[in-house]
Scaffold this active site. Structure first.
Site, PDB file in Angstrom:
ATOM      1  N   GLU A  97       0.859  -1.196   0.000  1.00 49.77           N
ATOM      2  CA  GLU A  97       0.000   0.000   0.000  1.00 49.77           C
ATOM      3  C   GLU A  97       0.883   1.230   0.000  1.00 49.77           C
ATOM      4  O   GLU A  97       1.800   1.343   0.810  1.00 49.77           O
ATOM      5  CB  GLU A  97      -0.910  -0.004   1.249  1.00 49.77           C
ATOM      6  CG  GLU A  97      -1.690   1.297   1.434  1.00 49.77           C
ATOM      7  CD  GLU A  97      -2.587   1.318   2.687  1.00 49.77           C
ATOM      8  OE1 GLU A  97      -2.901   0.239   3.233  1.00 49.77           O
ATOM      9  OE2 GLU A  97      -2.954   2.421   3.113  1.00 49.77           O
ATOM     10  N   GLU A 126      -2.488  11.955   2.349  1.00 48.74           N
ATOM     11  CA  GLU A 126      -3.355  11.598   3.458  1.00 48.74           C
ATOM     12  C   GLU A 126      -3.162  12.581   4.589  1.00 48.74           C
ATOM     13  O   GLU A 126      -2.052  12.963   4.935  1.00 48.74           O
ATOM     14  CB  GLU A 126      -3.070  10.174   3.954  1.00 48.74           C
ATOM     15  CG  GLU A 126      -4.126   9.699   4.925  1.00 48.74           C
ATOM     16  CD  GLU A 126      -3.917   8.261   5.382  1.00 48.74           C
ATOM     17  OE1 GLU A 126      -2.830   7.720   5.187  1.00 48.74           O
ATOM     18  OE2 GLU A 126      -4.865   7.718   5.957  1.00 48.74           O
TER      19      GLU A 126
HETATM   20  C1  LIG Z   1      -9.597   4.445   2.999  1.00 56.63           C
HETATM   21  O1  LIG Z   1      -9.835   3.086   3.298  1.00 56.63           O
HETATM   22  C2  LIG Z   1      -8.728   2.325   3.746  1.00 56.63           C
HETATM   23  C3  LIG Z   1      -9.161   0.975   4.176  1.00 56.63           C
HETATM   24  O2  LIG Z   1      -9.706   0.267   3.140  1.00 56.63           O
HETATM   25  C4  LIG Z   1      -7.981   2.947   4.882  1.00 56.63           C
HETATM   26  O3  LIG Z   1      -6.773   2.271   5.125  1.00 56.63           O
HETATM   27  C5  LIG Z   1      -7.718   4.368   4.542  1.00 56.63           C
HETATM   28  O4  LIG Z   1      -7.049   4.947   5.592  1.00 56.63           O
HETATM   29  C6  LIG Z   1      -9.034   5.016   4.244  1.00 56.63           C
HETATM   30  N1  LIG Z   1      -8.883   6.387   4.126  1.00 56.63           N
HETATM   31  C7  LIG Z   1      -9.920   7.135   4.150  1.00 56.63           C
HETATM   32  C8  LIG Z   1      -9.624   8.554   3.991  1.00 56.63           C
HETATM   33  O5  LIG Z   1     -11.039   6.685   4.282  1.00 56.63           O
END
Ligand SMILES: *[C@@H]1O[C@H](CO)[C@@H](O)[C@H](O)[C@H]1NC(C)=O
Ligand SMILES: *[C@@H]1O[C@H](CO)[C@@H](O)[C@H](O)[C@H]1NC(C)=O
Ligand SMILES: *[C@@H]1O[C@H](CO)[C@@H](O)[C@H](O)[C@H]1NC(C)=O
Ligand SMILES: *[C@@H]1O[C@H](CO)[C@@H](O)[C@H](O)[C@H]1NC(C)=O
Ligand SMILES: *[C@@H]1O[C@H](CO)[C@@H](O)[C@H](O)[C@H]1NC(C)=O
Ligand SMILES: *[C@@H]1O[C@H](CO)[C@@H](O)[C@H](O)[C@H]1NC(C)=O
Ligand SMILES: *[C@@H]1O[C@H](CO)[C@@H](O)[C@H](O)[C@H]1NC(C)=O
Ligand SMILES: *[C@@H]1O[C@H](CO)[C@@H](O)[C@H](O)[C@H]1NC(C)=O
Length: 322
Positions: free
Chosen positions: A139, A144
């Site tokens: 990943e 983020e």
């Molecule tokens: C999006 O989903 C994944 C899990 O599937 C997670 O690891 C990630 O942090 C999530 N981020 C948000 C912004 O939802």
């Protein structure tokens, strides 16, 4: 004399080496996603949020009907509901999570983004992974952050036996070095980006910019250039059909393979874009309060739809090169 002779004799080798390095950084456009094309290239994932966010991911039909996604020739917008007061006992705030239909191994992705979601409780992410085989497929979190502030970071999450060095050639700052998802509640190996406009309201005020991620078996790099950055490479700003990452300069985040066999820790990945609320990260009460956000995350998200007027992504394009 000897030095000259050596220089002369290695000249050819050096030239071919340089040629190899440049060739290595040269990629060709394989997918250009813009406007309505987002509907062809991405699948809507109306799934329960794996991070237990205060969110209700809707499908494409509902997203279009509620105008949570919106496309023109030039732009694609992905947003959350900013008009409904939620029942505290009911479903979370309507939002969208999309996953690319295609998967990519070694490649470059360039995200031309005008706007990213902002507001207390928001947790947007632009990332690549293999959902059916996590964390074995790897990943890469490219963008983020939570609650408009921290952490604004790029992170890898992998299976065991993958770490990064604490110091390397990058503009950002390494925050954590163990990429294994089994370590410290899946903290990942993270690099905080330098500068002050790669995330949240500051990013939006300047009309966003470009994020790029290059994945090879030798390293994974992330770059960010603000919209008006005079050093943003021409091939990125023009959306060229061939790019040369060898000329892009020092990356914002650099994850070398020196303590991690990237080839065996990363398989075919999809691009995923999701916007959730609260959940493990944005709802963490210490972080939420530290960000200057009011009341508690879930209550705020339930009661204040208008606070999410700016909780949207706006993309000019996503270009994939290989
Ligand atoms: C999006 O989903 C994944 C899990 O599937 C997670 O690891 C990630 O942090 C999530 N981020 C948000 C912004 O939802
Ligand atoms: C989309 O979601 C709505 C609301 O849950 C549901 O009624 C509808 O059948 C779904 N449409 C598709 C194509 O799955
Ligand atoms: C849908 O959203 C877009 C982008 O915010 C906006 O320009 C458009 O007017 C909206 N359409 C409707 C029907 O509200
Ligand atoms: C990284 O985390 C994994 C999982 O917890 C652990 O087994 C491993 O020893 C850690 N590596 C280092 C270098 O600390
Ligand atoms: C970001 O940094 C620049 C240069 O250091 C400075 O001029 C600007 O005011 C800062 N912006 C914010 C939002 O802090
Ligand atoms: C990232 O967050 C830190 C801590 O909040 C802040 O000092 C830094 O300016 C932010 N960087 C960017 C690129 O927004
Ligand atoms: C850990 O990775 C290194 C390469 O980075 C490899 O040489 C070693 O065999 C791996 N160890 C295990 C237990 O898989
Ligand atoms: C990733 O995804 C594909 C298809 O969804 C699957 O075939 C593959 O084995 C997965 N796992 C890894 C580790 O790459």
């Amino acid at each position: 004399m000897k030095l000259n002779a050596i220089t002369g004799s290695t000249g050819l080798t050096l030239a071919s080496l340089v040629g190899f390095v440049l060739a290595h950084g040269t990629y060709t456009l394989i997918e250009d996603i813009a406007g309505e094309g987002f509907y062809d290239s991405f699948n809507f994932e109306a799934i329960p949020d794996p991070t237990q966010g205060r969110v209700n991911y809707v499908n494409e039909t509902v997203a279009k009907a509620l105008n949570l996604t919106f496309a023109t020739d030039e732009t694609f917008i992905l947003r959350a509901d900013d008009f409904t007061v939620l029942n505290a006992k009911g479903a979370g705030r309507d939002s969208v999570r999309i996953r690319s239909n295609n998967q990519y191994t070694t490649h470059v992705t360039v995200f031309d983004m005008q706007h990213m979601p902002e507001g207390c409780g928001t947790w947007p992410a632009v990332w690549e992974t293999n959902e059916s085989d996590w964390p074995d497929g790897g990943e890469v979190d490219i963008v983020e952050g939570v609650n408009d502030v921290e952490p604004n970071q790029s992170t890898l999450h992998t299976s065991d036996n993958c770490t990064i060095p604490p110091f390397t050639t990058q503009l950002g700052t390494t925050l954590s070095t163990n990429c294994s998802a089994a370590f410290d509640f899946n903290e990942g190996c993270a690099v905080e980006l330098a500068g002050n406009n790669s995330y949240g309201p500051a990013f939006n005020r300047i009309g966003g910019g470009w994020y790029a991620m290059e994945r090879t078996n030798h390293y994974i790099n992330v770059w960010f250039w603000a919209r008006s950055d005079p050093f943003a490479p021409d091939d990125v700003t023009c959306g060229a059909s061939t790019i040369d990452t060898g000329k892009w300069g020092i990356p914002a985040a650099h994850f070398p393979n020196t303590q991690c066999d990237l080839a065996s820790h990363f398989g075919p990945n999809n691009i995923i874009i999701n916007l959730t609320f609260c959940g493990a990260k944005a709802g963490n009460s210490t972080l939420y309060t530290a960000a200057g956000c009011p009341s508690d995350c879930e209550t705020f998200v339930n009661d204040n739809p208008s606070a999410f007027e700016n909780a949207y992504f706006q993309f000019s394009s996503i270009k994939v090169y290989a």
